[in-house]
Motif scaffolding. Structure first.
Motif, PDB file in Angstrom:
ATOM      1  N   SER A 169       9.193   2.071  19.840  1.00 60.71           N
ATOM      2  CA  SER A 169       8.288   2.810  18.797  1.00 60.71           C
ATOM      3  C   SER A 169       7.151   1.718  18.588  1.00 60.71           C
ATOM      4  O   SER A 169       7.248   0.886  19.422  1.00 60.71           O
ATOM      5  CB  SER A 169       8.694   2.973  17.612  1.00 60.71           C
ATOM      6  OG  SER A 169       9.568   1.609  17.122  1.00 60.71           O
ATOM      7  N   THR A 170       6.267   2.219  18.123  1.00 61.37           N
ATOM      8  CA  THR A 170       4.727   1.759  18.258  1.00 61.37           C
ATOM      9  C   THR A 170       4.678   1.200  16.964  1.00 61.37           C
ATOM     10  O   THR A 170       5.211   0.349  16.033  1.00 61.37           O
ATOM     11  CB  THR A 170       3.691   2.903  17.888  1.00 61.37           C
ATOM     12  OG1 THR A 170       4.256   4.023  16.582  1.00 61.37           O
ATOM     13  CG2 THR A 170       4.123   3.770  18.897  1.00 61.37           C
ATOM     14  N   ALA A 221       2.379   7.107  19.543  1.00 59.69           N
ATOM     15  CA  ALA A 221       2.945   7.773  19.670  1.00 59.69           C
ATOM     16  C   ALA A 221       2.527   9.448  19.857  1.00 59.69           C
ATOM     17  O   ALA A 221       2.894  10.186  20.651  1.00 59.69           O
ATOM     18  CB  ALA A 221       3.640   7.612  17.827  1.00 59.69           C
ATOM     19  N   ASP A 251       8.501   8.117  18.028  1.00 60.12           N
ATOM     20  CA  ASP A 251       8.774   7.252  17.856  1.00 60.12           C
ATOM     21  C   ASP A 251      10.162   6.807  17.104  1.00 60.12           C
ATOM     22  O   ASP A 251      10.536   6.247  17.206  1.00 60.12           O
ATOM     23  CB  ASP A 251       6.937   7.057  16.925  1.00 60.12           C
ATOM     24  CG  ASP A 251       7.174   5.692  16.028  1.00 60.12           C
ATOM     25  OD1 ASP A 251       6.452   4.673  16.882  1.00 60.12           O
ATOM     26  OD2 ASP A 251       8.394   5.393  15.023  1.00 60.12           O
ATOM     27  N   ARG A 292      13.160   4.439  17.638  1.00 66.70           N
ATOM     28  CA  ARG A 292      13.003   3.534  16.102  1.00 66.70           C
ATOM     29  C   ARG A 292      14.693   3.826  15.408  1.00 66.70           C
ATOM     30  O   ARG A 292      14.891   2.486  15.487  1.00 66.70           O
ATOM     31  CB  ARG A 292      12.276   3.614  15.128  1.00 66.70           C
ATOM     32  CG  ARG A 292      11.982   2.628  14.467  1.00 66.70           C
ATOM     33  CD  ARG A 292      10.873   2.749  12.960  1.00 66.70           C
ATOM     34  NE  ARG A 292       9.867   3.055  14.137  1.00 66.70           N
ATOM     35  CZ  ARG A 292       8.637   2.271  13.576  1.00 66.70           C
ATOM     36  NH1 ARG A 292       8.532   1.053  14.010  1.00 66.70           N
ATOM     37  NH2 ARG A 292       7.435   2.658  14.511  1.00 66.70           N
TER      38      ARG A 292
END
Length: 245
Positions: free
Chosen positions: A127-128, A192, A198, A202
């Motif tokens: 994820s970011t 994302a 995302d 996550r």
């Protein structure tokens, strides 16, 4: 040809899974120790994510429209181009596809996760993360990146090229659009541009045991979900107000 809802939902599932496999696979190839592409640079990720959107579009675009992005699904519904009663089923399959795609990435790169000691490098493959640890900057970046994506995608999908039977060129254009957005806006957050891209991975990061994974950074996690939804709605409303649909 009009496809049944179940077929379109499976197209969204597999399209989103493939996007994550190819997109986050390119991130893993750059960020994880011992891969052939280790530290090969941001351009590899930009190309990877551009084609990660383009290939599913060419595969499934004529089946489901290849949304593979809840922000785009919501935007199309606001524009009147997509039925509201199908929004939740589409978004649900997009999130499930993102989770499935990330599990494939995890399986393929597991030995490299084991030898990578930097928890932020590991999280980046899921994820970011905001590079300056600023949620405000993260929101701004995700908002304008997604706004550019949705506004431009609407222009492409409503252009004469797309509407007069040359949809393949439109799907290629959207893939190139993602590539240049990641190249241009990617430095601060990832980015994302897509809530499913995302949040789904996550969740996998949070649940799956890895030796050096560190925090899933849930305090930041709402930004790449909320900002793209808000940006998608704003981009659609502005496009509709200026150009009509």
């Amino acid at each position: 040809m009009e496809f049944a809802l179940n077929s379109r939902l499976m197209a969204e599932f597999f399209g989103t899974a493939l996007m994550i496999m190819l997109g986050n696979g390119s991130v893993a190839n750059v960020e994880l120790k011992g891969t052939k592409g280790y530290h090969s640079g941001w351009i590899v990720i930009s190309i990877g994510y551009g084609f990660a959107v383009m290939i599913p579009a060419l595969m499934f675009g004529k089946i489901s429209g290849n949304h593979i992005n809840p922000a785009f699904t919501l935007g199309l519904a606001i524009a009147g181009d997509f039925p509201w009663h199908e929004v939740l089923p589409y978004i649900s399959m997009q999130f499930l596809g993102a989770i499935a795609g990330q599990l494939v990435v995890l399986a393929c790169f597991k030995p490299h996760y084991d030898i990578t000691e930097d928890p932020e490098a590991i999280l980046a493959t899921f994820s970011t993360i905001d590079a300056t640890e600023s949620r405000f900057n993260g929101f701004v970046n995700e908002f304008f990146g997604t706004f550019t994506l949705v506004f431009s995608a609407l222009a492409i999908t409503h252009s004469p090229i797309f509407n007069f039977g040359n949809q393949g060129a439109g799907f290629i254009g959207i893939g190139l659009l993602v590539m240049v957005i990641v190249t241009s806006f990617g430095g601060p957050t990832g980015p994302a541009l897509n809530p499913a891209r995302d949040l789904g991975p996550r969740i996998v990061h949070a649940l799956f045991p890895l030796k050096h994974k560190g925090s899933s950074q849930w305090r930041y996690a709402w930004i790449p979900v909320v900002a793209p939804f808000v940006a998608g709605a704003c981009a659609t409303l502005l496009y509709k107000a200026i150009f009509g649909l």
